[in-house]
Design a protein around this motif. Structure first.
Motif, PDB file in Angstrom:
ATOM      1  N   ILE A   1       0.831  -1.206   0.000  1.00 28.00           N
ATOM      2  CA  ILE A   1       0.000   0.000   0.000  1.00 28.00           C
ATOM      3  C   ILE A   1       0.861   1.250   0.000  1.00 28.00           C
ATOM      4  O   ILE A   1       0.610   2.208  -0.746  1.00 28.00           O
ATOM      5  CB  ILE A   1      -0.947  -0.003   1.217  1.00 28.00           C
ATOM      6  CG1 ILE A   1      -2.026  -1.068   1.033  1.00 28.00           C
ATOM      7  CG2 ILE A   1      -1.589   1.370   1.409  1.00 28.00           C
ATOM      8  CD1 ILE A   1      -2.952  -1.207   2.220  1.00 28.00           C
TER       9      ILE A   1
ATOM     10  N   VAL B   1      -2.935   6.783   3.175  1.00 29.84           N
ATOM     11  CA  VAL B   1      -2.136   5.557   3.161  1.00 29.84           C
ATOM     12  C   VAL B   1      -2.123   4.921   4.553  1.00 29.84           C
ATOM     13  O   VAL B   1      -2.335   3.715   4.704  1.00 29.84           O
ATOM     14  CB  VAL B   1      -0.702   5.853   2.687  1.00 29.84           C
ATOM     15  CG1 VAL B   1       0.191   4.633   2.878  1.00 29.84           C
ATOM     16  CG2 VAL B   1      -0.701   6.282   1.225  1.00 29.84           C
TER      17      VAL B   1
ATOM     18  N   ARG C   1      -3.840   1.276   5.780  1.00 26.17           N
ATOM     19  CA  ARG C   1      -3.031   0.253   6.448  1.00 26.17           C
ATOM     20  C   ARG C   1      -3.615  -0.098   7.819  1.00 26.17           C
ATOM     21  O   ARG C   1      -3.646  -1.274   8.203  1.00 26.17           O
ATOM     22  CB  ARG C   1      -1.588   0.738   6.593  1.00 26.17           C
ATOM     23  CG  ARG C   1      -0.884   0.929   5.260  1.00 26.17           C
ATOM     24  CD  ARG C   1       0.432   1.657   5.417  1.00 26.17           C
ATOM     25  NE  ARG C   1       1.515   0.764   5.813  1.00 26.17           N
ATOM     26  CZ  ARG C   1       2.743   1.195   6.103  1.00 26.17           C
ATOM     27  NH1 ARG C   1       3.021   2.492   6.082  1.00 26.17           N
ATOM     28  NH2 ARG C   1       3.669   0.323   6.453  1.00 26.17           N
TER      29      ARG C   1
ATOM     30  N   THR D   1      -1.986  -5.043  -5.529  1.00 25.00           N
ATOM     31  CA  THR D   1      -2.424  -4.404  -4.285  1.00 25.00           C
ATOM     32  C   THR D   1      -3.903  -4.673  -4.037  1.00 25.00           C
ATOM     33  O   THR D   1      -4.313  -5.001  -2.912  1.00 25.00           O
ATOM     34  CB  THR D   1      -2.174  -2.892  -4.347  1.00 25.00           C
ATOM     35  OG1 THR D   1      -0.822  -2.649  -4.766  1.00 25.00           O
ATOM     36  CG2 THR D   1      -2.409  -2.236  -3.006  1.00 25.00           C
TER      37      THR D   1
ATOM     38  N   SER E   1      -5.434  -6.989  -0.956  1.00 22.79           N
ATOM     39  CA  SER E   1      -6.405  -6.337  -0.067  1.00 22.79           C
ATOM     40  C   SER E   1      -7.722  -7.097  -0.054  1.00 22.79           C
ATOM     41  O   SER E   1      -8.300  -7.345   1.019  1.00 22.79           O
ATOM     42  CB  SER E   1      -6.643  -4.890  -0.525  1.00 22.79           C
ATOM     43  OG  SER E   1      -5.457  -4.144  -0.553  1.00 22.79           O
TER      44      SER E   1
END
Length: 428
Positions: A246, A260, A264, A366, A370
């Motif tokens: 990320i 960001v 996270r 990504t 996720s």
């Protein structure tokens, strides 16, 4: 005639058909990836800096001299890893590279066999060719071989660790993990498993093996301390290229720091909740618990850490193999949509839709990691609330239809009141 053997005398079972169809595809895919694509090379070369470092180590020259201002592959292994890989420089670079490709391919095949056996399958199972074909068709295995990275050997270390951990061979399990630590600490999150399973001996060899190798390698290296001063700071930094974590994609697209960090943190909370539910309610189902936790731990480290590269995704094979279990968290289409994101070898770069294609290509890993964490979290949380509504948390959070039927054979029958002799009599 020989050709008559191709036509069965009786109808084939589905399993036989699958093996007849998929084994040729699997074998030829393995040969193509090893003999053609890997030997041809493509785009990135992870092997040359490793070979040069091994050659420098054997000739008592400095090893840690990389210029990190360039984006070319750098040599990042610690002195213990340098010691282990140094034999590759005993022959010329070309033949050494071919041997390294072969070693990784063999290591991956052995790891897949261990994965089969972990789930009670054998080579004569129809699952075997499907697993080999899917693995070698994936981006993670293909680019490990093409770029000539060491990840295939790391995968073997992971599978050896999990196999030995489940068999309670703690010292050997730690040794398998420790050998991977000596080269790169990508499997370090797996120490969570012996911690919660109270297999303390694992830690002795998991720490002892890399320490012993470092003690041997340190005096043999002329610039070992440069690894600490020069290389470790680079390893701790997040970079905005070849980084699907990320933070890496956030830096590449210029996202604000708070966004960001927020992403996270949200995913980290999901990971913690998933691990708690797995430990609290699923740890007695050992294969399911170990393989699902392994996937969650490693996927989280790739996504939430400072560096995550797409070809690390082969370490998630045990999680996807749980699809064979009735209580698997990946028996749903969103999990396999996620898998496509980081396992597919497809490229989404487009000459017609340039910006959209670039975004799809750079973000798909990504997005896939996720989504996988979200899927596992959602499945486990849904099972938890369903079990709580039905007042059966004491039995775990398995779906109700998977719970064994309760044994009523020893139940004490209710006492029947004696019949009233006056019942049914008409009183006049």
């Amino acid at each position: 005639m020989f050709l008559s053997s191709l036509e069965p005398r009786t109808a084939r079972t589905t399993a036989e058909v699958v093996k007849c169809v998929v084994w040729p595809l699997a074998v030829l895919t393995v040969l193509h990836r090893v003999v053609v694509k890997a030997v041809n090379r493509f785009r990135t070369d992870d092997f040359t800096p490793v070979y040069n470092a091994a050659l420098a180590f054997l000739n008592r020259r400095p090893v840690y001299t990389a210029n990190f201002d360039w984006v070319d592959p750098h040599y990042l292994y610690p002195p213990s890893g340098t010691l282990l890989i140094s034999p590759i420089a005993a022959i010329d670079p070309e033949r050494s590279r071919w041997l390294f490709i072969g070693a990784n391919a063999i290591a991956i095949l052995i790891a897949l066999y261990l994965l089969l056996r972990m789930f009670g399958r054998r080579l004569d199972s129809p699952v075997a060719p499907v697993l080999v074909f899917a693995a070698f068709a994936s981006e993670t295995v293909t680019n490990t071989l093409v770029f000539t990275n060491i990840n295939g050997l790391v995968l073997l270390g992971e599978m050896a660790f999990l196999t030995l951990l489940l068999k309670r061979r703690d010292l050997w399990a730690g040794a398998a993990l420790g050998l991977t630590f000596a080269v790169k600490p990508v499997l370090a999150p797996l120490l969570f498993l012996p911690l919660v399973r109270r297999q303390w001996k694992v830690f002795l060899t998991a720490a002892g093996v890399p320490i012993a190798l470092t003690v041997i390698a340190w005096p043999l290296s002329v610039d070992a301390w440069q690894f600490v001063e020069h290389t470790v700071p680079y390893l701790l930094e997040a970079r905005d290229y070849f980084n699907s974590a990320i933070v890496g994609n956030g830096m590449y697209y210029g996202l604000p720091g708070w966004l960001v960090l927020g992403l996270r943190l949200v995913l980290a909370v999901m990971v913690l909740v998933s691990l708690w539910l797995l430990y609290r309610y699923c740890r007695d189902d050992e294969v399911f618990f170990v393989c699902t936790s392994t996937g969650v731990l490693l996927c989280a480290s790739f996504l939430l850490g400072s560096l995550g590269q797409m070809y690390y995704s082969m370490m998630l094979f045990p999680l996807f193999m749980t699809v064979l279990l009735p209580n698997s968290t990946v028996r749903n289409w969103p999990a396999w949509l996620a898998a496509y994101g980081f396992l597919s070898y497809d490229s989404w770069l487009s000459g017609r839709w340039v910006e959209a294609g670039r975004a799809a290509e750079y973000m798909r890993t990504t997005f896939g990691w996720s989504l996988l964490l979200v899927v596992v979290f959602a499945v486990l949380v849904d099972r938890y609330f369903a079990a709580r509504r039905e007042n059966r948390l004491a039995d775990g959070i398995e779906p109700f239809h998977l719970l064994p039927p309760k044994d009523t054979s020893t139940a004490v029958p209710a006492t029947v009141a004696p019949a009233d002799p006056e019942a049914g009599r008409v009183h006049r």
